[in-house]
Design a protein around this motif. Structure first.
Motif, PDB file in Angstrom:
ATOM      1  N   SER A   1      13.852   4.225   4.341  1.00  0.00           N
ATOM      2  CA  SER A   1      13.008   3.621   3.158  1.00  0.00           C
ATOM      3  C   SER A   1      12.416   2.495   3.952  1.00  0.00           C
ATOM      4  CB  SER A   1      14.125   2.910   2.486  1.00  0.00           C
ATOM      5  OG  SER A   1      14.788   3.915   1.569  1.00  0.00           O
ATOM      6  N   PHE A   2      10.863   1.932   3.624  1.00  0.00           N
ATOM      7  CA  PHE A   2      10.232   1.049   4.165  1.00  0.00           C
ATOM      8  C   PHE A   2       8.899   0.899   3.237  1.00  0.00           C
ATOM      9  CE2 PHE A   2       8.417   4.896   6.065  1.00  0.00           C
ATOM     10  CZ  PHE A   2       7.018   4.709   6.022  1.00  0.00           C
ATOM     11  N   SER A   3       8.263  -0.329   3.511  1.00  0.00           N
ATOM     12  CA  SER A   3       7.128  -0.348   2.801  1.00  0.00           C
ATOM     13  C   SER A   3       6.035  -1.276   3.934  1.00  0.00           C
ATOM     14  CB  SER A   3       7.136  -1.270   1.788  1.00  0.00           C
ATOM     15  OG  SER A   3       7.361  -2.498   2.041  1.00  0.00           O
ATOM     16  N   VAL A   4       4.694  -0.970   3.701  1.00  0.00           N
ATOM     17  CA  VAL A   4       3.827  -1.505   4.718  1.00  0.00           C
ATOM     18  C   VAL A   4       2.618  -2.062   3.598  1.00  0.00           C
ATOM     19  CG1 VAL A   4       2.645   0.770   5.034  1.00  0.00           C
ATOM     20  CG2 VAL A   4       2.278  -1.178   6.343  1.00  0.00           C
TER      21      VAL A   4
ATOM     22  N   VAL B   1       0.772  -1.175   0.019  1.00  0.00           N
ATOM     23  CA  VAL B   1      -0.012  -0.156  -0.056  1.00  0.00           C
ATOM     24  C   VAL B   1       0.878   1.461   0.044  1.00  0.00           C
ATOM     25  CG1 VAL B   1      -1.840   1.337   1.299  1.00  0.00           C
ATOM     26  CG2 VAL B   1      -1.749  -1.008   1.249  1.00  0.00           C
ATOM     27  N   LEU B   2       1.969   1.515   1.107  1.00  0.00           N
ATOM     28  CA  LEU B   2       2.708   2.350   1.103  1.00  0.00           C
ATOM     29  C   LEU B   2       4.039   2.069   1.020  1.00  0.00           C
ATOM     30  CD1 LEU B   2       3.152   5.391   1.920  1.00  0.00           C
ATOM     31  CD2 LEU B   2       3.025   4.624   4.211  1.00  0.00           C
ATOM     32  N   ARG B   3       4.988   2.846   0.103  1.00  0.00           N
ATOM     33  CA  ARG B   3       6.340   2.496  -0.013  1.00  0.00           C
ATOM     34  C   ARG B   3       7.033   4.012  -0.001  1.00  0.00           C
ATOM     35  NH1 ARG B   3       9.516   1.199  -4.704  1.00  0.00           N
ATOM     36  NH2 ARG B   3       7.515   0.585  -5.618  1.00  0.00           N
ATOM     37  N   VAL B   4       8.041   4.024   1.072  1.00  0.00           N
ATOM     38  CA  VAL B   4       9.010   5.140   0.950  1.00  0.00           C
ATOM     39  C   VAL B   4      10.354   4.889   0.586  1.00  0.00           C
ATOM     40  CG1 VAL B   4       9.995   6.832   2.664  1.00  0.00           C
ATOM     41  CG2 VAL B   4       7.393   6.356   2.769  1.00  0.00           C
TER      42      VAL B   4
END
Length: 502
Positions: A271-274, A255-258
């Motif tokens: 950096s991460f994602s969920v 859904v979300l990635r940084v």
């Protein structure tokens, strides 16, 4: 000084808030006053502080019955009330804050700063505190601001100090600094009422406890003869879960990635994602940059470097309205400052995000708004007398639930919780945990920011630990322990410091 409150009763209309409460306190002891939000703690202390009159009952100091009609009466009798929201002026020096409204003056009516500083210094020495009275309050950390409030109470010759949630916004070292000062005052015969939801702190610093539930005193005794589980049970009336609430879930798409997000001086190269159905935790020590990171993701912190992806598509979030339109929700940590609008009703606060979608030609469809809000009221177990009352009429835990209802009504793709249970009681905390878990089971991506390691361990699938604005490491499942989180949060080495992904 010895305090005796007997048969204190108080009602607001048909609502019986306090029912024949007995409360006592002796010099040189710290008594915890416990209970869920809405149990009657604040009302009881407001009666002692002269803010509210009791309908029935008596107050005695050293065996002499007294009556407090206004706060000044209570203060003159040696009772000081330090509220959770500190009453300090950042743009004034410490000594100016301590003497505000009672300034010392010399010849020609000029302020006598030297005399005021000397008196402040005398109080600090009594407390064992090294602090320059001329320091600007804005330059103090949260613990020293709390200490200045306590010092001001002592300057006014208080023998009893009521402390309402004094450690809510403090780091562990700051908490220990305040506790050390409290122990010093206890040795000098000062009595303290310690209102807190942090039961571990109650066990550490308090001598006795009194527990209120629904306006009734349900337990009292020595702290040395109880434990946190028993205190929690007294507060809510049943056993409180302490086990991990994590469960295996089938995760959906990202859904979300940084990627490589930075903001100079606040956080760098994050950096991460969920994924859908996942609960991702972010933790560390106060000042680690996690709140600033997600304020940038939510569009409330100005320009950033790096890239944000939502449902696989690159987005540039420049405003909170844009974030809402994209499907990003944010429950802020400071409920009173950023979560609620004090001059609006419970219904208005719990629905404001959805007004645009429930409006036609500029007119809001209140039947639709009310129907959606009432659904969330039932699901979140919000306790209130009426949705048209001001939001300030609710306890802290119920205010937090209204803030949550606002975002659930908006139906975001990803919901960010910043310290979701700060300042709420154990019962409301469990309700909020249940809601977070339900959202994940329904397929929402959830991010939880918390300073409480146990909160992260109990509900999160993964934990990202930050240190000085950078990712220090990631922990999964049983790797998440108090010890390992603290090791990383204090700069301990980790095997891998790369992108964190689901």
């Amino acid at each position: 000084m010895t305090l005796e409150m007997r048969n204190i009763t108080k009602s607001f209309g048909a609502n019986d808030v306090l029912k024949d409460i007995d409360f006592s306190l002796s010099g040189g002891e710290i008594c915890a006053l416990l209970g869920e939000n809405g149990a009657g703690k604040s009302t009881l202390m407001n009666i002692l502080g002269g803010v509210l009159p009791a309908d029935r009952g008596t107050i005695s100091l050293d065996g002499r019955q007294v009556e407090f009609r206004v706060p000044g009466d209570s203060l003159s009798a040696g009772i000081a009330f330090i509220h959770q929201e500190l009453n300090l002026v950042n743009d004034l020096a410490v000594f100016e804050n301590m003497f505000i409204g009672r300034e010392l003056k010399g010849k020609f009516g000029l302020l006598d700063a030297k005399a005021m500083c000397a008196k402040c210094q005398s109080v600090f020495e009594r407390m064992g505190v090294d602090l320059d009275p001329r320091t600007m309050v804005r330059d103090l950390d949260a613990s020293y601001k709390q200490i200045v409030e306590i010092a001001r109470a002592l300057l006014m010759e208080a023998s009893i100090i009521i402390m309402d949630e004094p450690t809510t916004s403090l780091t562990e070292p700051e908490i220990q600094r305040v506790f050390a000062m409290m122990r010093t005052l206890r040795e000098q015969g000062v009595a303290m009422v310690f209102i807190s939801h942090k039961l571990g702190e109650v066990m550490e610093i308090c001598d006795r406890y009194t527990v209120l539930r629904d306006g009734v005193m349900v337990a009292a005794g020595k702290v040395s003869e109880t434990n946190t589980d028993e205190l929690a049970r007294y507060m809510v009336g049943h056993e409180v879960r302490t086990e991990s609430l994590r469960k295996e879930r089938i995760l959906g798409e990202e859904v979300l990635r940084v990627e490589d997000l930075s903001q100079p001086g606040r956080f760098s190269h994050i950096s991460f994602s969920v994924r859908a159905g996942e609960i991702l935790g972010f933790t560390g020590l106060l000042g680690d940059g996690r709140s600033e990171l997600f304020q940038a993701v939510f569009g409330s912190a100005g320009k950033y470097q790096g890239q944000i992806y939502l449902m696989g598509q690159p987005v540039t979030v420049r405003s909170t309205q844009q974030a809402v339109d994209l499907g990003i929700g944010y429950v802020p940590r400071d409920r009173k400052e950023n979560g609620i609008i004090k001059d609006m009703s419970i219904l208005e606060n719990g629905s404001i995000v959805t007004w645009p979608k429930n409006a036609k030609a500029g007119w809001i469809s209140w039947p639709k708004v009310r129907q959606a809000f009432q659904r969330e009221v039932a699901g979140l177990k919000i306790k209130m007398d009426g949705e048209e009352r001001l939001i300030g009429s609710l306890s802290g835990g119920n205010q937090q639930k209204v803030v949550l209802a606002k975002w659930l009504n908006a139906g975001p793709k990803v919901l960010i919780f910043d310290n979701p249970t700060q300042g709420v009681d154990v019962g409301a905390k469990e309700d909020i945990y249940d809601t977070i878990l339900d959202l994940a089971h329904q397929g929402m991506a959830v991010v939880v920011l918390s300073s409480e390691a146990q909160e992260i361990i109990r509900i999160c699938d993964r934990a990202v630990v930050m240190y000085h604005g950078a990712v220090q490491g990631e922990l999964r499942g049983d790797e998440m322990t108090d010890q390992e989180i603290m090791r990383l949060a204090t700069g301990g080495e980790t095997v891998e410091r790369v992108a964190v992904s689901g």
